[in-house]
Structures are given as structure tokens and as C-alpha cells.
Scaffold this motif. Structure first.
Motif, PDB file in Angstrom:
ATOM      1  N   ASP A 177       0.871  -0.992   0.187  1.00 30.68           N
ATOM      2  CA  ASP A 177       0.057  -0.029   0.116  1.00 30.68           C
ATOM      3  C   ASP A 177       0.937   1.295  -0.087  1.00 30.68           C
ATOM      4  O   ASP A 177       0.632   2.272  -0.638  1.00 30.68           O
ATOM      5  CB  ASP A 177      -1.022  -0.054   1.077  1.00 30.68           C
ATOM      6  CG  ASP A 177      -0.444  -0.608   2.565  1.00 30.68           C
ATOM      7  OD1 ASP A 177       0.814  -0.359   2.817  1.00 30.68           O
ATOM      8  OD2 ASP A 177      -1.095  -1.409   3.266  1.00 30.68           O
ATOM      9  N   GLU A 183      -0.968  -5.175  -1.960  1.00 30.12           N
ATOM     10  CA  GLU A 183      -1.138  -5.756  -0.665  1.00 30.12           C
ATOM     11  C   GLU A 183      -1.606  -4.689   0.392  1.00 30.12           C
ATOM     12  O   GLU A 183      -0.854  -3.891   0.851  1.00 30.12           O
ATOM     13  CB  GLU A 183       0.075  -6.521  -0.395  1.00 30.12           C
ATOM     14  CG  GLU A 183       0.338  -7.888  -1.386  1.00 30.12           C
ATOM     15  CD  GLU A 183       1.490  -8.758  -0.979  1.00 30.12           C
ATOM     16  OE1 GLU A 183       1.326  -9.303   0.084  1.00 30.12           O
ATOM     17  OE2 GLU A 183       2.404  -9.053  -1.685  1.00 30.12           O
ATOM     18  N   TYR A 210      -0.404  -1.308   6.746  1.00 26.15           N
ATOM     19  CA  TYR A 210       0.910  -0.538   7.221  1.00 26.15           C
ATOM     20  C   TYR A 210       2.069  -0.314   6.229  1.00 26.15           C
ATOM     21  O   TYR A 210       2.183  -1.266   5.218  1.00 26.15           O
ATOM     22  CB  TYR A 210       1.851  -1.051   8.604  1.00 26.15           C
ATOM     23  CG  TYR A 210       0.768  -0.712   9.989  1.00 26.15           C
ATOM     24  CD1 TYR A 210       0.725   0.425  10.501  1.00 26.15           C
ATOM     25  CD2 TYR A 210      -0.309  -1.937  10.114  1.00 26.15           C
ATOM     26  CE1 TYR A 210      -0.188   0.569  11.665  1.00 26.15           C
ATOM     27  CE2 TYR A 210      -1.072  -1.730  11.266  1.00 26.15           C
ATOM     28  CZ  TYR A 210      -0.936  -0.459  11.961  1.00 26.15           C
ATOM     29  OH  TYR A 210      -1.858  -0.402  12.996  1.00 26.15           O
ATOM     30  N   ALA A 211       2.552   0.709   6.200  1.00 31.83           N
ATOM     31  CA  ALA A 211       4.034   0.774   5.310  1.00 31.83           C
ATOM     32  C   ALA A 211       5.085   1.430   6.242  1.00 31.83           C
ATOM     33  O   ALA A 211       4.994   2.304   6.748  1.00 31.83           O
ATOM     34  CB  ALA A 211       3.672   1.899   4.399  1.00 31.83           C
TER      35      ALA A 211
HETATM   36 MG   LIG Z   1       1.998  -2.095   3.504  1.00 31.63          MG
END
Ligand SMILES: [Mg+2]
Ligand SMILES: Cc1ncc(C[n+]2csc(CCOP(=O)(O)OP(=O)(O)O)c2C)c(N)n1
Length: 385
Positions: free
Chosen positions: A195, A222, A226-227
Motif C-alpha cells: 500500500d 497488498e 501499514y507501510a
Molecule cells: Mg503495507
């Protein structure tokens, strides 16, 4: 010839040649048929029952899921014993997306997996011993100790090693697919992206090019919440990443990424569409990253209880076991047998990788750059002095 007053087009045959016939598109731009659904109260989540997969294939999927999870657990043990060089990245909770999507491809197809896609690498035919040796930077590993963790590839198996975890693999895969088309090869390519990676310029340029050229590119986006430590609401203003497909004029799916069968079915449809000449497809897989960015990350930015909820209520392997057992596809004994076999393979392969020597310095230092232009950093001559 004079220009048409209404269209501005000249109407010559030459111009007509430039107007391409477009194959029919999906009517519905974003398909949500395989999107996550809310279970009834007290109903354990399972997997979609709409599948063309046969019993042997369903068991093979189970094997890949267990292999992915247990290899990663072993990597964490090795990391804690300080045997790993660099970080360890987990796909805990996301295994079904990688395994199901890669399983829908043909052997000749290509993938560009990232740090959450070990399952796809196994489906492509890489063995656990290669992963262990690579993580420990051993001489017998696929990069001979020259690079870390996931930074290797296998062109024969259609697996391209990552340059970066962000958007850079999208233009790379678009280039591969353009080259394949010029060579008249009918392959499709799956490029995985997070993401966070979807917010980068390289992602946009790569996908735009693939869409315009109608290349058989399948993006698996996907949505794992979170990133690194950035939550999804600070990453993008859309609710579903699939909405972004409209900006490229391509169809999209939202799929329950924790349902291995749904991940397979959606990718299969996208691959058939792309192979027929339909062009690029975006698949958004809704899932959840249960571990931190890597093993060093203590996840203090995650709200309390969130990880536990996903572990208890939406684990992809628990869901799949429920599906296999309640549908009488397999017995508990059969699943235990598969797991025991996976553990045996991991034990053997880990011992093999541990028995490998570290690379000789002069060998590890060569072939990193083109040694006709850049001399290796360490040369036998220097060592002898
Ligand atoms: Mg992510
Ligand atoms: C150019 C560049 N900047 C920063 C990083 C460090 N980095 C690696 S992964 C990542 C976040 C990726 O998040 P996302 O795309 O959501 O993937 P996920 O880790 O959730 O699978 C960052 C910032 C990098 N690899 N390359």
C-alpha cells in the motif's frame, strides 16, 4: 484531404490504422465478488467454496502455506542466534495472498516478489535451502554471499529479484512484458506492491505504461494496513486501493487476501484476461501485516489489541484448515502428515545451508559490478601482498 469539421479527423486509411480495435473490457470496473465479507456472529471465517481446484491442488496449496510460515519461523530462530546477515522480513498473516496468486500462473510466467511474498517464491520452485543460505550470506546461496535476504532472482524460473521494495519493480515488469511481446512469447507477469509502494512515482509510471501498451501485467496490491509505521489513512485518500485502477483505465478486483482460494481464483481470471490481450489488471488483496516491518521493529505504533484480533479471527492458515476439514477435503491426520513433511524438509535444508562455508572474500567481491570496468574491491593479488 480536408479535416472533418466535427471530429477534426482526416479519415484517411493511414489514420485508421492508428486507431486500434479494443477488446471488450469488464463491465464492472471494480469486481468485489471475492472481497472480504463479514462473518455471522460466532461463525469462524473459512474460504470461498467457488473453486475449480481439485483435491490434490488444494492440499498442495496447504503445503505452500505451511512451508512459508515455518521457513519464516526458522529464519527468526537463526536471526536470534545471530546467524542471519541483515534483517528478517515476515509475511505472517499474508501468506495466502502470495501463495494463491502465484499458484494461478503457468511455469513460463514471471513474478517480481517483495518482502511479504516468500510464498510466491516457493510456488515458483525455489527451495527452502536457497532461502536459508541466502539469509545467512553463505557461499552456497543463490547470490554466493554477495547480497542479502530476498535480493536474488532466478530467470529460468521466472522470478525477478527485487531492486527495491517500493515501486521500482513495476516498470521493470512492464519492460519484461514488452520484451516478451516483441519476442512473441505469451507470458503474463505478476508484480507485487505494498500500500505504501503504490504512492511512489515509479509505480504510477510503470502501470501507466503497461495500461497504455495493453501489456499483460497483473498488479497484486497488498493492503496490509501499514507501510513501515505509516498507517493506511496517512498513506492514501481512497478507501480501496482498487479505485486507483480507474486512473489507468484498467479493470480491478478487491479480493480477500487471507482467503487462499479467492486469491487464486481472482488471479486466474486476471491472468486469463491478460493472456487473451485484455491488458493490465489491478488486484487489491485485503490482508494484515501481523509482524513489524522487519524483526527489529517492535510495532509500538500499532493500537493495542489489533494484532491479537487478526491472529485470533482472521489467520489465513486457520481459515484454510477450517475449509479443508469442514468440507471433508482432508482429515486432520492428512494435514499433520503434510506439516511433518514440511518440517523434515526445513530441518534438512537448514542443516545443508548451515554446513555451507562463508564465501571467499575475493569471490564475494567480484561480479558485483562489471569487473571489466570496475575492478573488484578485493583482489587475490592484494591479499597475497
Ligand atoms: Mg503495507
Ligand atoms: C527508495 C526507498 N525508500 C525507502 C525504502 C525503505 N522501505 C522499504 S519497505 C518500506 C515501506 C513499504 O511499505 P508497503 O509498500 O506498504 O509494503 P509492506 O512493507 O507493507 O509490504 C520502506 C519505507 C526503500 N526500500 N526504498
Amino acid at each position: 484531404m480536408a479535416e472533418s469539421e466535427t471530429t477534426g479527423k482526416t479519415g484517411t486509411n493511414k489514420d485508421a490504422r492508428h486507431r486500434r480495435r479494443r477488446p471488450p473490457r469488464f463491465r464492472m470496473r471494480v469486481s468485489t465478488k471475492y472481497a472480504p465479507r463479514k462473518p455471522q456472529p460466532n461463525e469462524p471465517l473459512s474460504c470461498t467454496s467457488e473453486t475449480t481446484l481439485e483435491a490434490a491442488q488444494l492440499l498442495e496449496l496447504y503445503r505452500y502455506l505451511k512451508l512459508t510460515r515455518l521457513v519464516e519461523e526458522r529464519l527468526v530462530n537463526l536471526y536470534r542466534q545471530t546467524k542471519v546477515v541483515g534483517g528478517v522480513f515476515r509475511s505472517l498473516g499474508q501468506e495466502a495472498t502470495a501463495v494463491g496468486s502465484a499458484y494461478a500462473l503457468e511455469p513460463k510466467d514471471f513474478i517480481t516478489p517483495l518482502i511479504r511474498d516468500l510464498g510466491a517464491v516457493f510456488v515458483k520452485g525455489i527451495r527452502p535451502r536457497e532461502i536459508f543460505a541466502q539469509y545467512m550470506a553463505k557461499a552456497w546461496g543463490p547470490s554466493g554471499g554477495r547480497d542479502l535476504n530476498i535480493h536474488f532472482g532466478d530467470m529460468e524460473k521466472g522470478f525477478i529479484g527485487p531492486i527495491s521494495h517500493l515501486g521500482d519493480m513495476i516498470p521493470v515488469m512492464s519492460g519484461i512484458l514488452l520484451a516478451a511481446r516483441m519476442q512473441k512469447k505469451r507470458i503474463v507477469g505478476v508484480a507485487y506492491i505494498g500500500d505504501g509502494g503504490m504512492s511512489t512515482g515509479a509505480f504510477h509510471e510503470g502501470l501507466n505504461f503497461a495500461a497504455v501498451q495493453r501489456l499483460p501485467l497483473i498488479i497484486i496490491a497488498e493492503y496490509n494496513h501499514y507501510a513501515y509505521s505509516t498507517p493506511i489513512n496517512l498513506q492514501t485518500a481512497v478507501k480501496d486501493l482498487a479505485e486507483k485502477a480507474a486512473g489507468y483505465g484498467i479493470p480491478a478486483y478487491v479480493v480477500d487476501g487471507n482467503d487462499v482460494i479467492a486469491s487464486y481464483e481472482v488471479t486466474k481470471r486476471a491472468a486469463d484476461f491478460a493472456r487473451r490481450g485484455g491488458g493490465a489488471v489491478l488486484i487489491e488483496a485485503k490482508t494484515y501485516r501481523r509482524k513489524g516491518h522487519a524483526e527489529h521493529d517492535d510495532q509500538r505504533y500499532v493500537p493495542e489489541g489489533e494484532i491479537d484480533w487478526w491472529e485470533k479471527h482472521n489467520d489465513p492458515i486457520d481459515r484454510y484448515e477450517h475449509y479443508l476439514l469442514s468440507g471433508n477435503v482432508a482429515t486432520k491426520e492428512k494435514l499433520d502428515e503434510i506439516t511433518a513433511d514440511v518440517i523434515r524438509e526445513i530441518d534438512e535444508d537448514c542443516a545443508w545451508a548451515e554446513s555451507s562455508p562463508m564465501p571467499d572474500p575475493e569471490i564475494a567481491a567480484s561480479r558485483v559490478f562489471d569487473n571489466e570496468i570496475v575492478p573488484p574491491a578485493t583482489r587475490p593479488k592484494v591479499l597475497q601482498d
